[in-house]
Scaffold this motif. Sequence first.
Motif, PDB file in Angstrom:
ATOM      1  N   UNK A  97       3.016   3.873  10.254  1.00 39.73           N
ATOM      2  CA  UNK A  97       1.819   3.659   9.456  1.00 39.73           C
ATOM      3  C   UNK A  97       2.050   3.955   7.982  1.00 39.73           C
ATOM      4  N   UNK A  98       1.623   3.024   7.098  1.00 40.43           N
ATOM      5  CA  UNK A  98       1.752   3.273   5.664  1.00 40.43           C
ATOM      6  C   UNK A  98       0.753   4.316   5.181  1.00 40.43           C
ATOM      7  N   UNK A  99      -0.195   4.712   6.010  1.00 37.66           N
ATOM      8  CA  UNK A  99      -1.199   5.666   5.606  1.00 37.66           C
ATOM      9  C   UNK A  99      -0.799   7.097   5.931  1.00 37.66           C
ATOM     10  N   UNK A 100       0.332   7.257   6.579  1.00 33.76           N
ATOM     11  CA  UNK A 100       0.848   8.583   6.886  1.00 33.76           C
ATOM     12  C   UNK A 100       2.131   8.756   6.078  1.00 33.76           C
ATOM     13  N   UNK A 101       2.069   9.577   5.076  1.00 37.19           N
ATOM     14  CA  UNK A 101       3.214   9.741   4.177  1.00 37.19           C
ATOM     15  C   UNK A 101       3.967  11.016   4.449  1.00 37.19           C
ATOM     16  N   UNK A 148      -6.294  -3.184   2.279  1.00 35.58           N
ATOM     17  CA  UNK A 148      -6.181  -1.828   2.812  1.00 35.58           C
ATOM     18  C   UNK A 148      -7.186  -1.645   3.959  1.00 35.58           C
ATOM     19  N   UNK A 149      -8.389  -2.196   3.780  1.00 38.76           N
ATOM     20  CA  UNK A 149      -9.389  -2.146   4.848  1.00 38.76           C
ATOM     21  C   UNK A 149      -8.907  -2.914   6.079  1.00 38.76           C
ATOM     22  N   UNK A 150      -8.354  -4.103   5.865  1.00 33.58           N
ATOM     23  CA  UNK A 150      -7.827  -4.906   6.981  1.00 33.58           C
ATOM     24  C   UNK A 150      -6.720  -4.154   7.715  1.00 33.58           C
ATOM     25  N   UNK A 202       0.831  -1.210   0.000  1.00 33.57           N
ATOM     26  CA  UNK A 202       0.000   0.000   0.000  1.00 33.57           C
ATOM     27  C   UNK A 202       0.863   1.256   0.000  1.00 33.57           C
ATOM     28  N   UNK A 203       1.967   1.196   0.720  1.00 30.85           N
ATOM     29  CA  UNK A 203       2.887   2.326   0.747  1.00 30.85           C
ATOM     30  C   UNK A 203       3.516   2.520  -0.642  1.00 30.85           C
ATOM     31  N   UNK A 260      -5.995  -7.566  -8.128  1.00 30.89           N
ATOM     32  CA  UNK A 260      -7.295  -6.988  -8.449  1.00 30.89           C
ATOM     33  C   UNK A 260      -7.544  -5.814  -7.502  1.00 30.89           C
ATOM     34  N   UNK A 261      -8.379  -4.905  -7.922  1.00 32.26           N
ATOM     35  CA  UNK A 261      -8.736  -3.777  -7.060  1.00 32.26           C
ATOM     36  C   UNK A 261      -9.435  -4.297  -5.806  1.00 32.26           C
ATOM     37  N   UNK A 262     -10.235  -5.347  -5.969  1.00 25.37           N
ATOM     38  CA  UNK A 262     -10.932  -5.929  -4.823  1.00 25.37           C
ATOM     39  C   UNK A 262      -9.923  -6.412  -3.766  1.00 25.37           C
ATOM     40  N   UNK A 263      -8.884  -7.113  -4.205  1.00 24.09           N
ATOM     41  CA  UNK A 263      -7.870  -7.618  -3.279  1.00 24.09           C
ATOM     42  C   UNK A 263      -7.150  -6.459  -2.599  1.00 24.09           C
TER      43      UNK A 263
END
Length: 75
Positions: free
Chosen positions: A71-75, A47-49, A19-20, A39-42
């Motif tokens: 956290x990979x969500x904080x860039x 990412x949700x998990x 994700x990062x 896939x986008x679904x995967x």
Amino acid sequence: MNTTKQLQQIKLDQWAVLCKEQAKSGLTVKQWCDQNGYTIHTYNYWKHRLKENYRTILISPGLKRKILLESPFIL
């Protein structure tokens, strides 16, 4: 930690890196997934998990600072 939880944590760690990489790539999620064979679904599932996992960890006292730094969500 039992084997199942260890395997789940390994997968979460792998997807945190992925994700990062996507976020830093400058590509849309669709473009990145197409180029990397996901896939986008995967991608969205993991990412949700990850978000759920970080929320759970943030509730634990003393870990908040460590998780925010990693956290990979904080860039």
